[in-house]
Motif scaffolding. Structure first.
Motif, PDB file in Angstrom:
ATOM      1  N   MET A   1      32.906 -17.480  14.189  1.00 37.85           N
ATOM      2  CA  MET A   1      31.956 -16.941  13.785  1.00 37.85           C
ATOM      3  C   MET A   1      31.236 -15.680  12.748  1.00 37.85           C
ATOM      4  O   MET A   1      32.433 -15.917  12.390  1.00 37.85           O
TER       5      MET A   1
ATOM      6  N   GLU B   1      25.831  -8.775  22.314  1.00 37.71           N
ATOM      7  CA  GLU B   1      26.411 -10.031  23.219  1.00 37.71           C
ATOM      8  C   GLU B   1      25.850 -11.112  24.180  1.00 37.71           C
ATOM      9  O   GLU B   1      26.137 -12.316  24.250  1.00 37.71           O
ATOM     10  N   ASP B   2      24.391 -10.252  24.438  1.00 36.00           N
ATOM     11  CA  ASP B   2      23.455 -11.438  25.116  1.00 36.00           C
ATOM     12  C   ASP B   2      22.976 -12.460  24.018  1.00 36.00           C
ATOM     13  O   ASP B   2      22.158 -13.228  24.063  1.00 36.00           O
ATOM     14  N   ALA B   3      23.111 -12.105  22.656  1.00 38.28           N
ATOM     15  CA  ALA B   3      23.182 -13.251  21.847  1.00 38.28           C
ATOM     16  C   ALA B   3      24.078 -14.115  21.161  1.00 38.28           C
ATOM     17  O   ALA B   3      23.942 -14.713  19.991  1.00 38.28           O
ATOM     18  N   GLY B   4      24.949 -14.388  21.858  1.00 33.76           N
ATOM     19  CA  GLY B   4      26.425 -14.934  21.959  1.00 33.76           C
ATOM     20  C   GLY B   4      27.177 -13.903  21.240  1.00 33.76           C
ATOM     21  O   GLY B   4      28.105 -15.208  19.891  1.00 33.76           O
ATOM     22  N   GLY B   5      27.595 -12.802  20.447  1.00 33.69           N
ATOM     23  CA  GLY B   5      28.303 -12.062  19.787  1.00 33.69           C
ATOM     24  C   GLY B   5      29.065 -10.703  20.680  1.00 33.69           C
ATOM     25  O   GLY B   5      29.044 -10.850  21.531  1.00 33.69           O
ATOM     26  N   ARG B   6      30.011 -10.945  19.550  1.00 33.70           N
ATOM     27  CA  ARG B   6      30.979  -9.355  20.016  1.00 33.70           C
ATOM     28  C   ARG B   6      30.965  -8.773  18.814  1.00 33.70           C
ATOM     29  O   ARG B   6      30.083  -8.577  17.664  1.00 33.70           O
TER      30      ARG B   6
ATOM     31  N   LEU C   1      28.064 -12.409  15.120  1.00 35.54           N
ATOM     32  CA  LEU C   1      27.634 -13.589  15.653  1.00 35.54           C
ATOM     33  C   LEU C   1      27.960 -14.438  15.552  1.00 35.54           C
ATOM     34  O   LEU C   1      28.320 -14.875  14.486  1.00 35.54           O
ATOM     35  N   PRO C   2      26.938 -15.645  16.104  1.00 37.62           N
ATOM     36  CA  PRO C   2      27.333 -16.999  16.138  1.00 37.62           C
ATOM     37  C   PRO C   2      26.541 -17.835  14.188  1.00 37.62           C
ATOM     38  O   PRO C   2      26.837 -18.357  13.772  1.00 37.62           O
ATOM     39  N   ASP C   3      25.646 -16.762  13.320  1.00 37.38           N
ATOM     40  CA  ASP C   3      25.170 -17.176  12.897  1.00 37.38           C
ATOM     41  C   ASP C   3      23.521 -15.985  11.905  1.00 37.38           C
ATOM     42  O   ASP C   3      23.495 -15.449  12.445  1.00 37.38           O
TER      43      ASP C   3
ATOM     44  N   THR D   1      20.682 -15.542  13.655  1.00 34.18           N
ATOM     45  CA  THR D   1      20.939 -15.010  15.197  1.00 34.18           C
ATOM     46  C   THR D   1      20.659 -13.468  14.603  1.00 34.18           C
ATOM     47  O   THR D   1      19.598 -12.700  15.109  1.00 34.18           O
TER      48      THR D   1
END
Length: 106
Positions: A1, A35-40, A59-61, A64
């Motif tokens: 990430m 977190e809902d977007a796939g991150g931390r 975050l993934p990218d 995002t």
């Protein structure tokens, strides 16, 4: 990430919301959004200087993080700036890249 630093500045309306919600609630809202977007979210700090908040997150990218910044900015409560972050190993990798570049005027 990928890692990013999100810097934001509150508008007057955003500050009114912060006074109503408090800092802890706002940090939890930001954490959940990331977190809902796939991150931390690694950390969030308030400064009330040139920038009012600093959020360090993964975050993934770039799409995002840009989507999050657009959604936040569209509320009119904050303006957000995105700073992509590199690790020392990332810098090692990019400095070993072979490129050809001619400076202007040469």
């Amino acid at each position: 990430m990928a890692r990013f630093l999100l810097k934001s500045t509150y508008t007057v309306e955003g500050l009114k919301g912060l006074v109503h919600d408090g800092g802890t609630k706002r940090a939890e809202v930001v954490r959940k959004m990331i977190e809902d977007a796939g991150g931390r979210m690694e950390s969030m700090h308030f400064a009330f200087a040139e920038d009012d908040t600093y959020v360090l997150c993964e975050l993934p990218d770039q799409k995002t993080v840009t989507g999050l910044a657009v959604a936040i900015g569209a509320t009119g409560a904050l303006s957000v700036r995105i700073t992509p972050l590199l690790t020392p190993a990332d810098v090692d990798e990019v400095t070993r890249m072979k490129t050809t570049y001619t400076p202007p005027g040469q």
